[in-house]
Design a protein around this motif. Structure first.
Motif, mmCIF file in Angstrom:
data_model
loop_
_atom_site.group_PDB
_atom_site.id
_atom_site.type_symbol
_atom_site.label_atom_id
_atom_site.label_comp_id
_atom_site.label_asym_id
_atom_site.label_seq_id
_atom_site.Cartn_x
_atom_site.Cartn_y
_atom_site.Cartn_z
ATOM 1 N N LYS A 1 0.818 -1.215 0.000
ATOM 2 C CA LYS A 1 0.000 0.000 0.000
ATOM 3 C C LYS A 1 0.857 1.273 0.000
ATOM 4 O O LYS A 1 0.680 2.105 -0.892
ATOM 5 C CB LYS A 1 -0.969 -0.030 1.184
ATOM 6 N N ALA B 1 1.424 4.225 -3.026
ATOM 7 C CA ALA B 1 1.299 5.683 -2.887
ATOM 8 C C ALA B 1 2.601 6.376 -3.267
ATOM 9 O O ALA B 1 2.598 7.465 -3.829
ATOM 10 C CB ALA B 1 0.918 6.044 -1.453
ATOM 11 N N ARG C 1 3.532 11.386 1.520
ATOM 12 C CA ARG C 1 3.449 11.921 2.877
ATOM 13 C C ARG C 1 2.089 12.567 3.107
ATOM 14 O O ARG C 1 1.476 12.384 4.162
ATOM 15 C CB ARG C 1 4.569 12.942 3.103
ATOM 16 N N SER C 2 1.589 13.283 2.105
ATOM 17 C CA SER C 2 0.322 13.985 2.289
ATOM 18 C C SER C 2 -0.854 13.023 2.426
ATOM 19 O O SER C 2 -1.917 13.406 2.885
ATOM 20 C CB SER C 2 0.075 14.948 1.123
ATOM 21 N N MET C 3 -0.649 11.766 2.013
ATOM 22 C CA MET C 3 -1.748 10.800 2.133
ATOM 23 C C MET C 3 -1.624 9.970 3.407
ATOM 24 O O MET C 3 -2.417 9.069 3.651
ATOM 25 C CB MET C 3 -1.782 9.888 0.910
ATOM 26 N N GLY C 4 -0.601 10.273 4.192
ATOM 27 C CA GLY C 4 -0.493 9.617 5.488
ATOM 28 C C GLY C 4 0.601 8.569 5.585
ATOM 29 O O GLY C 4 0.656 7.829 6.563
ATOM 30 N N VAL C 5 1.491 8.490 4.597
ATOM 31 C CA VAL C 5 2.596 7.542 4.680
ATOM 32 C C VAL C 5 3.677 8.131 5.585
ATOM 33 O O VAL C 5 4.039 9.295 5.447
ATOM 34 C CB VAL C 5 3.208 7.265 3.285
ATOM 35 N N ARG D 1 -1.186 10.752 11.420
ATOM 36 C CA ARG D 1 -1.034 10.883 9.970
ATOM 37 C C ARG D 1 -2.308 10.567 9.191
ATOM 38 O O ARG D 1 -2.744 11.323 8.334
ATOM 39 C CB ARG D 1 0.037 9.914 9.470
ATOM 40 N N ALA D 2 -2.877 9.411 9.477
ATOM 41 C CA ALA D 2 -4.008 8.945 8.677
ATOM 42 C C ALA D 2 -5.201 9.889 8.832
ATOM 43 O O ALA D 2 -5.903 10.185 7.872
ATOM 44 C CB ALA D 2 -4.388 7.534 9.073
ATOM 45 N N ALA E 1 -4.707 13.119 6.904
ATOM 46 C CA ALA E 1 -4.880 12.934 5.460
ATOM 47 C C ALA E 1 -6.358 12.976 5.070
ATOM 48 O O ALA E 1 -6.693 13.167 3.910
ATOM 49 C CB ALA E 1 -4.243 11.623 5.013
ATOM 50 N N TYR F 1 -6.421 6.615 -0.110
ATOM 51 C CA TYR F 1 -5.423 6.014 0.772
ATOM 52 C C TYR F 1 -5.792 6.055 2.257
ATOM 53 O O TYR F 1 -5.759 5.032 2.933
ATOM 54 C CB TYR F 1 -4.065 6.686 0.542
ATOM 55 N N PRO F 2 -6.162 7.235 2.786
ATOM 56 C CA PRO F 2 -6.447 7.258 4.227
ATOM 57 C C PRO F 2 -7.731 6.518 4.617
ATOM 58 O O PRO F 2 -8.021 6.399 5.799
ATOM 59 C CB PRO F 2 -6.563 8.755 4.547
ATOM 60 N N THR G 1 -8.697 3.387 2.971
ATOM 61 C CA THR G 1 -8.666 1.961 2.660
ATOM 62 C C THR G 1 -7.908 1.177 3.719
ATOM 63 O O THR G 1 -7.229 1.748 4.573
ATOM 64 C CB THR G 1 -8.008 1.715 1.291
ATOM 65 N N GLY G 2 -7.995 -0.137 3.631
ATOM 66 C CA GLY G 2 -7.394 -0.998 4.646
ATOM 67 C C GLY G 2 -5.935 -1.311 4.383
ATOM 68 O O GLY G 2 -5.272 -0.655 3.587
ATOM 69 N N GLN H 1 -9.661 12.483 -1.283
ATOM 70 C CA GLN H 1 -9.349 12.422 0.147
ATOM 71 C C GLN H 1 -10.477 13.052 0.971
ATOM 72 O O GLN H 1 -10.448 12.985 2.193
ATOM 73 C CB GLN H 1 -8.025 13.148 0.433
#
Lengths: 343, 371
Positions: free
Chosen positions: A220, A224, A233-237, B75-76, B79, B106-107, B109-110, B159
């Protein structure tokens, strides 16, 4: 609608890859200086161990470990290459072209030469540790350079230079360590799948399996990361942690290969790219297992050629993988260049 | 705004490697508001945007999303609140446009990022919203700049953020795509009540899309103001350091450098008839004077931006004798008169006659002037 097509294609590719793998498994066990019929092979394999007949000794002591080594290491190399390509955002990154394999080789060589002076034999875990340390060392060096140079070609040149220096140092030590026990060291530095002990293979297989599973769990964030570090990073990685994981896993995987069979060229670059072409997508959840299967098949095929093409003389495995792998690298560079001038 | 701010910056100081570039940034944005950052190249618009989105650490001060500091958000969860469209070129290998847009889920989904049917609905809705559903299956590397920007915007919208930050989203787009993109942003702000922060090079567009405008120049940040407060000719002139050439707020037009030197021709225009002459003379770099124009004439500001001297009368007024005398004096100094049409307007009809009496050269196109 096309989504379904993609899924269908992915399924088909997996089936074909598995079939290819099975065919190559059978061929690899059958073909050799002592031909053994497929039925006989099946009986011997199903019997669960060598029963004393020369055929079963050949299969259990020589051919089986060899083909499984090719399978596991081919897979490991390909996944390692894929992780490095993700990390450097560069399609021609790989453990061999970046000199990482050569770094591992250098440290394993040193440990074997100096280890043998003081101990009767060097334990396999020491070789593994040396290979891992060497991989990390060169990776760190390449990383240092990659922060200064952004160009894909320059990175490649840096890798080749570091690799050459490592090879030169290894050759230097091997030349002057003319101990009889080091005789097979030279052979090892050329890379081959033969003469692997079951115990070592078991250890490596376990490590590779774990590293593979962890890589798959990274699907995953890798997916990204295809959009670049900042978007990821902006998507939460957690980019820092993710990058450490990528480098760690790719180093472990390539270290396994080098510790067991010496450096093997171009598999890490060529296989992930071919896998993407087959699947028609770069989705990591497909490409990671796909690369593993294709890498295994690729190395078994190359090994088959290495030991049969000029039998009874055996070719070094890198000789064969280079013949098939290097053109893929060249094609990649050309297509990249073209895309840049187009855009 | 009655709402409590969804986005805020408090005493924020931004810069690189510990070196402060701009300090004292105070911002506050309610749901559905659009804030535009304008200012010259290298002033630090991108630096501010990178800092408020957490790509770059703040030197001091903080950014708050829904009242909670950026660095305090997991983080999640962050996002799901904050999405970005960056300037950097995205070059993924073998990804379809759908896949790129769907990354925005992305933020949500599993573990393996598999899209649920709800996720897919969101992606398709968003693609339709940016009018890119027809290119969903195309390779992202094979589409035009305009389409690429729509897909990247769709990715950010997937998002479902409360705050959307875009760094120069219109830079490489043609006029059609600029209009479409800004329209989508307006819709997103008004319908989805998303707060939008964007930097723009095109100040004319900034005035049209933004509720609040912040001018970025120098080390101290200006407080953002309402678009109509910020956009005055003088303010823009100062912000961009326009000592030559100008920007006319009322027309939203950029005027190039005024031809300097002794004026060689006096233009008789009016009601827009002189515009093409001013532009032609400007292109030929021939200094000129113009008149007599009412101050509310549609070409008055352009004449002021390009002519050495403009003789003018008050809005809706006719010229008095004194003004006419001044115009005639200038005409005689120039030695030639360029008339937009043969009759002239109400104000300067007499002037054409006067020019004839004084045997001045009378021209009807700027081309004749060169001979």
């Amino acid at each position: 609608m096309t989504k379904k097509l993609t899924a269908l294609r992915a399924g088909l590719v997996f089936v074909l890859l598995t079939l290819a793998l099975i065919v190559l498994l059978v061929l690899n066990v059958n073909i050799g200086s002592q031909p053994i019929s497929p039925l006989e092979v099946l009986r011997i394999v199903l019997s669960g161990g060598p029963d004393g007949s020369p055929e079963s000794v050949i299969i259990w002591k020589i051919r089986m470990p060899r083909l499984l080594t090719a399978l596991v290491l081919g897979g490991a190399l390909s996944v390692s290459g894929f992780l490095l390509q993700t990390f450097f955002r560069n399609p021609i990154a790989g453990p061999y072209v970046l000199g990482i394999s050569s770094g591992a080789k250098l440290l394993v060589g040193l440990v074997m030469i100096y280890g043998l002076r003081f101990f009767p034999s060097v334990p396999f875990w020491a070789q593994m540790a040396a290979a891992f340390a060497g991989s990390m060392l060169v990776t760190a060096l390449v990383l240092l350079f990659s922060q200064r140079v952004r160009s894909m070609t320059t990175l490649l040149v840096v890798g080749i230079m570091i690799g050459s220096v490592c090879n030169a140092i290894t050759d230097f030590f091997v030349t002057f360590a003319d101990d009889a026990k080091v005789a097979n060291l030279h052979e090892w530095t050329l890379g081959k799948f033969g003469a692997v002990k079951w115990d070592d293979l078991n250890v490596i297989s376990l490590v590779v399996l774990v590293a593979f599973a962890l890589s798959f769990l990274l699907s995953k964030p890798i997916s990204a990361y295809r959009l670049g570090e900042n978007y990821a990073r902006s998507m939460g990685v957690n980019v820092k942690l993710f990058r450490v994981a990528l480098i760690g896993l790719s180093s472990v995987l390539s270290a396994c290969v080098t510790a067991l069979s010496g450096p093997i060229s171009f598999v890490g670059v060529a296989v992930p790219h071919m896998t993407k072409l087959f699947f028609g997508t770069s989705r990591p959840s497909l490409i990671i297992p796909g690369s593993f299967l294709l890498g295994g098949a690729f190395c078994m095929g190359c090994d088959l050629i290495a030991r049969t093409a000029f039998a009874p003389t055996e070719l070094a495995i890198s000789t064969v993988t280079a013949v098939f792998g290097a053109p893929v690298v060249i094609a990649l560079m050309i297509s990249r260049q073209r895309r840049r001038t187009d855009g | 705004m009655a709402d409590k701010p969804v986005f805020a910056a408090e005493k924020l100081c931004v810069g690189y490697r510990g070196k402060a570039l701009i300090s004292g940034i105070d911002l506050s944005l309610g749901r559905g508001q659009i804030l535009a950052l304008i200012g010259p190249n290298g002033a630090g618009k991108s630096t501010i945007l990178k800092t408020v989105t957490g790509q770059l650490p703040a030197i001091s001060g903080k950014t708050l999303i829904e009242g909670r500091a950026l660095t305090q958000w997991p983080r999640a969860e962050l996002a799901r609140k904050l999405a970005v469209v960056l300037t950097e070129r995205v070059q993924p290998e073998m990804m379809t446009c759908f896949e790129v847009a769907a990354m925005g889920r992305y933020p949500y989904t599993g573990r393996f990022g598999a899209l649920s049917s709800k996720d897919k609905d969101v992606v398709w809705d968003t693609l339709r919203r940016v009018q890119a559903d027809d290119i969903a299956d195309r390779d992202f590397g094979q589409i035009s700049d305009g389409q690429r920007q729509r897909i990247l915007l769709a990715r950010a919208l997937c998002q479902q953020p409360e705050v959307l930050v875009l760094d120069e989203p219109t830079s490489f787009l043609d006029i059609h795509n600029k209009i479409e993109l800004l329209d989508i942003l307006l819709e997103t702000a008004r319908v989805k009540r998303t707060a939008v922060i964007l930097s723009l090079h095109e100040i004319d567009l900034a005035e049209k899309v933004a509720d609040l405008v912040m001018c970025v120049k120098g080390e101290r940040a200006e407080a953002p103001g309402r678009a109509d407060e910020v956009f005055t000719d003088a303010h823009i002139k100062e912000l961009y350091g326009l000592d030559r050439g100008s920007y006319l707020v009322s027309r939203g037009s950029v005027e190039l450098v005024k031809p300097e030197g002794r004026p060689r021709v006096f233009v008789l225009g009016g009601a827009g008839s002189g515009l093409r002459l001013y532009r032609e003379l400007q292109k030929k770099r021939i200094p000129f004077c113009a008149g007599i124009l009412c101050k509310n004439d549609m070409e008055y500001e352009v004449a002021r931006a390009l002519a050495q001297t403009v003789v003018s009368a008050g809005a809706f007024e006719t010229a008095d004798e004194e003004t006419k005398r001044r115009a005639l004096k200038l005409m005689r100094e120039c030695g030639a008169v360029l008339a937009a049409d043969r009759s002239g307007n109400k104000l300067n009809a007499g002037l054409l006659e006067a020019a004839r009496q004084h045997k001045l050269k009378i021209l009807f196109s700027a081309g004749e002037l060169e001979e």
